[in-house]
Design a protein around this motif. Structure first.
Motif, PDB file in Angstrom:
ATOM      1  N   GLY A  84      23.882  23.377  13.599  1.00 55.18           N
ATOM      2  CA  GLY A  84      22.913  22.481  12.957  1.00 55.18           C
ATOM      3  C   GLY A  84      21.787  23.258  12.321  1.00 55.18           C
ATOM      4  O   GLY A  84      21.652  24.474  12.503  1.00 55.18           O
ATOM      5  N   THR A  85      20.923  22.557  11.595  1.00 50.33           N
ATOM      6  CA  THR A  85      19.794  23.213  10.927  1.00 50.33           C
ATOM      7  C   THR A  85      18.734  23.664  11.918  1.00 50.33           C
ATOM      8  O   THR A  85      17.772  24.332  11.523  1.00 50.33           O
ATOM      9  CB  THR A  85      19.136  22.280   9.895  1.00 50.33           C
ATOM     10  OG1 THR A  85      18.937  20.995  10.488  1.00 50.33           O
ATOM     11  CG2 THR A  85      19.971  22.136   8.654  1.00 50.33           C
ATOM     12  N   ASP A  86      18.907  23.341  13.208  1.00 46.41           N
ATOM     13  CA  ASP A  86      17.938  23.807  14.197  1.00 46.41           C
ATOM     14  C   ASP A  86      18.295  25.189  14.741  1.00 46.41           C
ATOM     15  O   ASP A  86      17.617  25.715  15.617  1.00 46.41           O
ATOM     16  CB  ASP A  86      17.829  22.804  15.358  1.00 46.41           C
ATOM     17  CG  ASP A  86      19.174  22.508  15.981  1.00 46.41           C
ATOM     18  OD1 ASP A  86      19.264  22.408  17.213  1.00 46.41           O
ATOM     19  OD2 ASP A  86      20.161  22.354  15.218  1.00 46.41           O
ATOM     20  N   ALA A  87      19.369  25.785  14.207  1.00 44.72           N
ATOM     21  CA  ALA A  87      19.737  27.134  14.631  1.00 44.72           C
ATOM     22  C   ALA A  87      18.840  28.150  13.928  1.00 44.72           C
ATOM     23  O   ALA A  87      18.269  27.846  12.874  1.00 44.72           O
ATOM     24  CB  ALA A  87      21.201  27.395  14.276  1.00 44.72           C
TER      25      ALA A  87
END
Lengths: 176, 217
Positions: B100-103
């Motif tokens: 996800g973009t939270d990585a």
């Protein structure tokens, strides 16, 4: 997966407390108001769908920086035009790139514009590093956001600062 | 002006505060978008695998009609189910490996690059895992039908009419020998075009980004 009520309340709190991060990313990566609105929507959407994965494994600000910068770095301008209609009800705050408030003096506003203009001339990764540095993050925190080692962050930031200084001089000369 | 002046201005920049949207409305907008995205992915997951299952069902039904003489159809069914199985495996793999973009930025970019290389590999080698098994299944089905016609031609059925009608037979041969290969070649060209116009430009973008992020110290 629908975030439970607690996460929904967390989302509402975060977009209020950390909207500064989104504003600065938008101002750094969008070239116009339309792009800024597009990027804002995309960042908010990514925050929304990523929220169920947040389990306190990082500080909220670190997590939000990651989502916003990942979105801005991999965002493709002009794609999904059909879905890009800006829903009026989804315009959370007026995060317009050029908004100035009474509190900013004309001089400070000028400097800020020069800074953003210079940043926009930098390659995206350097821009992201400079943004994090200007926001006062320590090397360790920047490493946590980017996935780079602290050593690499240090050297990359030194190079980015030199590049920014050169660009600022160029922007200042151009505008004076 | 020195660097600390710029830093001070950056820290003091006021953030515009505007009208706040109703959170319930915002949530509804994003949930609609999220459901649409999930539906698109689900449809793609299901369609690719279920097409093969449907075709296998049709072949199974044909085998049942042919009786014991239709046993080679089992190989055709196995080939088609094998293709479906590959699609299912790919979907599970994509869900498992997606970041996800939270990585962290570097990890996310590298994961996206790896996935694009994988997609590119699949599309460039479409012959090996998709078109060849489809062709094999088609050959087996055609040969089995002809074999059944020779051994035990069923009366009043389309296939025996075909055997007795040269024009119909010619059209069938034309379809199998010309139309189907053209469709396969068309599919191949479309995939090559997708690789060239979509995957490779995106790959170059992300690789440039990775190179910039990881430029040597």
């Amino acid at each position: 997966m629908n975030p439970p009520a607690a996460l929904e309340s967390l989302f509402a709190t975060w977009i209020e407390e950390h909207r500064g991060i989104m504003v600065k990313v938008m101002r750094s990566f969008a070239r116009s108001e339309t792009e800024a609105a597009e990027l804002q929507q995309e960042m908010l959407f990514q925050l929304w769908i990523s929220l169920p994965r947040f389990a306190g494994q990082a500080k909220p600000s670190t997590w939000i920086y990651r989502v916003c910068l990942n979105t801005a770095l991999t965002w493709r301008r002009g794609t999904n035009r059909r879905e890009r209609r800006i829903e009026p009800e989804a315009d959370v705050t007026r995060l317009a790139a050029d908004a100035a408030t009474p509190a900013e003096t004309a001089g400070h506003h000028d400097m800020l514009e020069k800074l953003y203009t210079a940043m926009q001339a930098m390659p995206s990764p350097e821009r992201a590093l400079v943004l994090l540095m200007l926001d006062g993050l320590a090397y360790g925190e920047i490493a946590e956001v980017t996935g780079l080692t602290e050593n690499h962050v240090g050297v990359a930031l030194t190079r980015a600062r030199q590049h920014l200084a050169t660009l600022l001089k160029g922007v200042t000369d151009e505008l004076e | 002006m020195n660097w600390s002046d710029y830093e001070a201005v950056w820290k003091r920049q006021d953030l515009p505060v505007g009208a706040h949207a109703d959170f319930a409305v915002l949530k509804e907008t994003f949930e609609k978008k999220r459901r649409k995205l999930a539906a698109t992915l689900f449809a793609r997951d299901i369609l690719e695998a279920s097409a093969g299952i449907f075709v296998s069902g049709v072949l199974g039904y044909s085998w049942w009609h042919m009786g014991r003489e239709g046993w080679p159809m089992a190989f055709a069914i196995a080939l088609i189910l094998g293709i479906s199985g590959l699609f299912v495996r790919e979907r599970f793999r994509a869900h498992r490996l997606r970041l996800g973009t939270d990585a962290p930025l570097v990890a996310k970019v590298e994961a996206d690059i790896a996935e694009l290389y994988h997609q590119r590999h699949l599309l460039l080698h479409l012959w090996s895992w998709y078109l060849l098994p489809c062709t094999g299944a088609l050959v087996i089905v055609s040969a089995t039908m002809v074999r059944v016609l020779i051994i035990n031609p069923p009366p009043g059925v389309f296939l025996s009419a075909l055997w007795e009608n040269p024009a119909a037979l010619a059209w069938t041969i034309l379809y199998v020998a010309v139309v189907l290969p053209l469709c396969f070649c068309g599919g191949w060209k479309i995939n090559r075009r997708t690789v060239r116009k979509q995957i490779e430009p995106r790959l170059h973008e992300l690789e440039d980004l990775r190179r910039s992020l990881l430029s040597p110290v």
